[in-house]
Write an enzyme that holds these catalytic residues in place. Structure first.
Site, mmCIF file in Angstrom:
data_model
loop_
_atom_site.group_PDB
_atom_site.id
_atom_site.type_symbol
_atom_site.label_atom_id
_atom_site.label_comp_id
_atom_site.label_asym_id
_atom_site.label_seq_id
_atom_site.Cartn_x
_atom_site.Cartn_y
_atom_site.Cartn_z
ATOM 1 N N HIS B 60 54.077 -37.607 38.687
ATOM 2 C CA HIS B 60 52.735 -37.530 38.109
ATOM 3 C C HIS B 60 52.666 -38.274 36.782
ATOM 4 C CE1 HIS B 60 51.872 -34.467 41.093
ATOM 5 N NE2 HIS B 60 52.894 -33.755 40.677
ATOM 6 N N HIS B 222 47.632 -32.827 44.019
ATOM 7 C CA HIS B 222 48.453 -33.151 45.182
ATOM 8 C C HIS B 222 47.594 -33.235 46.432
ATOM 9 C CE1 HIS B 222 50.836 -30.814 42.325
ATOM 10 N NE2 HIS B 222 51.789 -31.668 42.585
#
Ligand SMILES: Nc1ncnc2c1ncn2[C@@H]1O[C@H](COP(=O)(O)OP(=O)(O)O)[C@@H](O)[C@H]1O
Ligand SMILES: Nc1ncnc2c1ncn2[C@@H]1O[C@H](COP(=O)(O)OP(=O)(O)O)[C@@H](O)[C@H]1O
Ligand SMILES: [Mg+2]
Ligand SMILES: [Mg+2]
Ligand SMILES: [Mg+2]
Ligand SMILES: [Mg+2]
Lengths: 211, 336, 336, 211
Positions: B60, B222
């Protein structure tokens, strides 16, 4: 030839088979997690079981307990993610229940599964019906307690069927924990990835024991 | 080795987390160091002070580890791609950031993070280190206000870590640091949308499926489901949809309130689009009487090349505003 | 209105430049203002000082206009998407940044920019404003060293504007500012690679074509051809290929030299990949004896959701290093 | 009926047709630029000609010169990019050469094109063979000088053919200016986008004059 009782070396061999089976099942496990989560469950389990395999192969286990807890420790430190904590706890807590046991039989199986699922439930807070590993672990533990007096091959066969039944039932559920919990109705129809890993592991135990 | 359908510039797809982590440490030009398996910790920390430890899964970037810095987090415990750090990693980071006054764990609300940080905390306590935990749960779309314990932590992480990081440079005690971090969390709300999935580096597979003509409103980073799919629409149509979800939540946002407004790209959504969205959003904030003390437009909380954006609002009271105005520097967010 | 096959969050595809520009001005929270058609100029500029004006086409955000800031450029003249600003826009910006000591134009070497800024300069001179021009031509792969006038300006823009911006806070004369900007250009080299095209916002069409199994080595930020196509490869294989092109150029980079090393994403290449590339590149720099004074890992010079990366090296002498170490703050690049 | 000489109102009408033709040709012009440049040439020309149309329509032109320079000014301020400067210069400088002329005939056409291309060459530094607008403009200007004594319809027809010939020849060239200059051999086979715009404009003039 089916085995009615396992030595600590047998337990090691059985767990090595479980490692292999999880590693081979990576694509299916990840696919299941893609439907409900972030698609990495198989990768994490593969990482954990690869580490477990190495640790198991490094030395003969001191005890039955140690064989299980070695797997738990290796998964706990190498995986991370929800399933690292979950399966690490499962194998470590389950292993602890076998302290002092020289062999692994149907009673040991019951003790292992009960302690394992208890650990998982208190770590993650999930109960049956929440669409997590518990949906496969808990029916397996319940069945194992019922058949704790049977011969190991019969016991593990019944337990594996119970785990599979739990996995199957998990398809119909709405997830309450983990990444899938916000999916709501959209989760219905898909099996839980973690529960699928539970069945892969228990089926490997069954195959080793009944082979 | 899996084939990599996402055409990424990497090496072994299974070693991405370790390798990006090594790169991250290098990006700090000696201001931070590697600790243990996969933790990064700032050098030159204030002695005898409570520590701020953040962490989470890799993939991320620049969060989480890129928010370690001056006036930001003291250290970060990093997991594998999309996976919380293991308890061992958490423990190693805890030991390294601790300066005798205890450690605050500050991370996003994901089952994996909670369990692994909790186990790490148990290990740290066994070693005599005091640990407190504040969990970031800013994602309005992931659960109703009365079930905040089910809300994910998303882009609100950035203002929260900025504020807690500023507090960590001043706080006298772990309790004070935890109080301020919790206040920052309580004052922060985010709603995200997604238009395209990212990919899983190890397999090249998309993280989720989304039709070309829809937007996932309220989706997590996600690809976790949000409030539902809406037809693909313009920036001017989308901005109020996102803001309305934030306004409908339980954080009072009234005329005269000062806020930080953070427009974040989830990866490949271009800054052009963020700016066009900002143009649509700012008049809506102003119409409500909100005063934007600071605007941030950047891609800091991402999921590989996922496309989409999020809006985060952090309400500043006098204490938080003073902390906000302190300078900070990190790979992920810097302000004078 | 054209259909938008790129699934972008925009409004009217033909109004992207105007709308992103309005958003950009808002992102400055009152520290900068809109001037004329599409120029942005900082408020609170040093009086009686030479001015630094940058500019170029839109669609590459956060450059160019996002590099306006404290210790960065005083203003920017912005064109339409991928199009240099018109002379009118250049003139409006010139008038607004001028504080009696003349204006330095600093921009990338593209035919459109050169011609439009030149016409703008002619108009400004007619109004009695002194103008000097320094052209950024850092793209090693676009022409041999003896034809630098043919080299494009790419990501090297960021360190160059940072250095010139620092100089603009101190320089006594336009000549001095121009000298330092030129020195920054002379000390900066970039090589980029591309793996996927961006899209043209007005049409949704890709900016170029590239097969899945190749990388465009030395490609420009609009997909201009570089030194050729190479097979898709790993980060560890790619990093030396890029650095070798820079090392083979005419800028002496010897043991002991201090540099700024900038790893830039062209848009959708994720920071994970940038960090993995940094991990591959830094040991090569160190092996050559180069000292990295500052590493930058970010996406600042982009072309919509184009994938690819560039490495830029700026060699610092004592004067440039002192300028580098001054703080700066802008939407595109900030340092303490 | 073919026109041998144009009033300032005719010139305006002719230029409006050129605007329409460019606006309609946006996809082909952008496509040509995608092959050699950044794919936006048609969009820029469309922007410029839309602005020019508005300006032309806003008032009757004071003079022939003004009709052309209005187009040039509108393109110069609205387009940006290489072609904004190029076509802005072309129409402005070309227009200046017609100062004082009451009508537009073959001699005016020659004067316009010569001054236009001269302006473009000194602004951008390109010559014939560099794969730019000059490859269409210069042959057109040369031909116009040759036929400056002919009737306007014949002259523009010959000039349009010369521009087309230049565009055709540009396909075989390696670009030396603009974004295409780094393409090298890869540029061969593609026509230059700017040169294509030149032919669209001159063909529109021809169609208006000969209609
Ligand atoms: N609180 C919990 N209790 C028990 N099992 C859980 C819990 N949260 C998640 N899980 C299990 O973890 C699985 C996901 O594992 P994994 O993909 O490795 O984690 P992550 O969500 O971190 O990506 C789920 O399928 C579920 O079975
Ligand atoms: N120096 C120059 N002289 C003449 N024409 C040029 C020059 N540079 C570029 N051009 C013309 O400009 C055209 C490209 O225009 P356009 O796409 O609008 O510009 P940009 O390159 O800014 O995107 C080219 O096809 C070429 O004909
Ligand atoms: Mg997962
Ligand atoms: Mg995960
Ligand atoms: Mg262009
Ligand atoms: Mg172009």
């Amino acid at each position: 030839m089916p085995k009615t009782s396992l030595s600590k070396e047998d337990v090691k061999a059985m767990l090595l088979l479980a490692c292999e089976r999880i590693i081979a099942a990576e694509p299916q496990l990840s696919e299941a997690d893609r439907n409900l989560g972030d698609g990495d469950h198989g990768l994490g389990m593969q990482r954990g079981m690869t580490a477990a395999k190495e640790k198991l192969n490094a030395a003969e286990p001191d005890s039955v307990e140690k064989a299980f807890s070695t797997v738990g420790m290796a998964m706990m430190s190498s995986m991370g993610g929800a399933s690292g904590a979950i399966f690490g706890t499962f194998f470590r807590n389950g292993g602890k229940a076998l302290a002092g046991k020289e062999t692994f039989d149907a009673a040991a199986l019951a003790a292992f599964l009960q302690a394992g699922v208890d650990g998982v439930k208190s770590r993650g807070g999930a109960a049956v019906g929440d669409k997590t590993v518990v949906d496969a672990m808990e029916p397996a533990a319940v069945k194992a307690a019922e058949v704790a007096g049977d011969a190991l091959p019969e016991a593990i066969t019944a337990v594996a069927a119970a785990a599979e039944g739990g996995l199957e039932a998990s398809k119909a559920l709405v997830a309450k924990f983990g990444r899938a919990k916000t999916l709501g109705e959209a989760a219905i129809g898909f099996p839980d990835a973690g529960a699928m890993s539970v069945t892969v592991i228990i089926n490997a135990m069954k195959d080793y024991i009944t082979a | 080795m899996s084939s990599n359908s996402a055409k990424k510039i990497i090496n072994d797809p299974l070693k991405c987390a370790d390798e990006l982590f090594e790169g991250l440490v290098l990006a700090y030009d000696g201001k931070a160091r590697k600790v243990g398996t996969r933790s990064i910790v700032m050098n030159d920390l204030r002695p005898d002070a409570p520590a701020l430890l953040i962490g989470g899964g890799a993939g991320h970037e620049p969060i989480y580890h890129g928010l370690v810095g001056k006036g930001m987090a003291d250290g970060a415990a990093i997991g594998d791609i999309f996976a919380a750090p293991s308890p061992d990693i958490v423990l190693e980071a805890t030991q390294a950031v601790n300066r005798g006054k205890g450690v605050l764990y500050l991370y996003g609300n994901y089952a994996g993070d909670v369990m692994n940080f909790d186990i790490g905390a148990e290990l740290a306590v066994e070693e005599g280190i005091e640990v407190k935990t504040v969990i970031i749960n800013d994602d309005v779309a992931s659960a109703p206000p009365d079930a905040k314990h089910n809300r994910r932590g998303v882009a609100g992480l950035v203002p929260v870590v900025k504020l807690a990081g500023a507090a960590a440079t001043k706080a006298a005690s772990l309790d004070e640091l935890a109080r301020i971090a919790q206040k920052a969390v309580d004052n922060t709300r985010t709603v995200g949308v997604s238009t395209k999935p990212g990919s899983i580096p190890a397999t090249g597979q998309p993280t989720f499926e989304l039709a070309d003509d829809v937007i996932g409103l309220g989706m997590g980073i996600h690809g976790e489901k949000g409030v539902g799919l809406i037809p693909m629409c313009t920036a001017d149509e989308l901005a109020p949809k996102i803001l309305d979800l934030i306004f409908a939540d339980d954080l009072p946002l009234n005329a005269g309130d000062e806020i930080v407004f953070f427009v974040n790209s989830l990866g490949s959504t271009h800054m052009m689009e963020l700016l066009i969205l900002l143009r649509a959003a700012k008049p809506i904030l102003e119409k409500r009487g909100l005063k934007v003390h600071q605007t941030i437009v950047d891609n800091i909380v991402t999921c590989q090349e996922m496309a989409g954006v999020s809006f985060s609002i952090t309400k500043l009271d006098a204490e938080l505003k003073a902390l906000w105005d302190l300078p900070c520097e990190s790979v992920g967010y810097t302000k004078l």
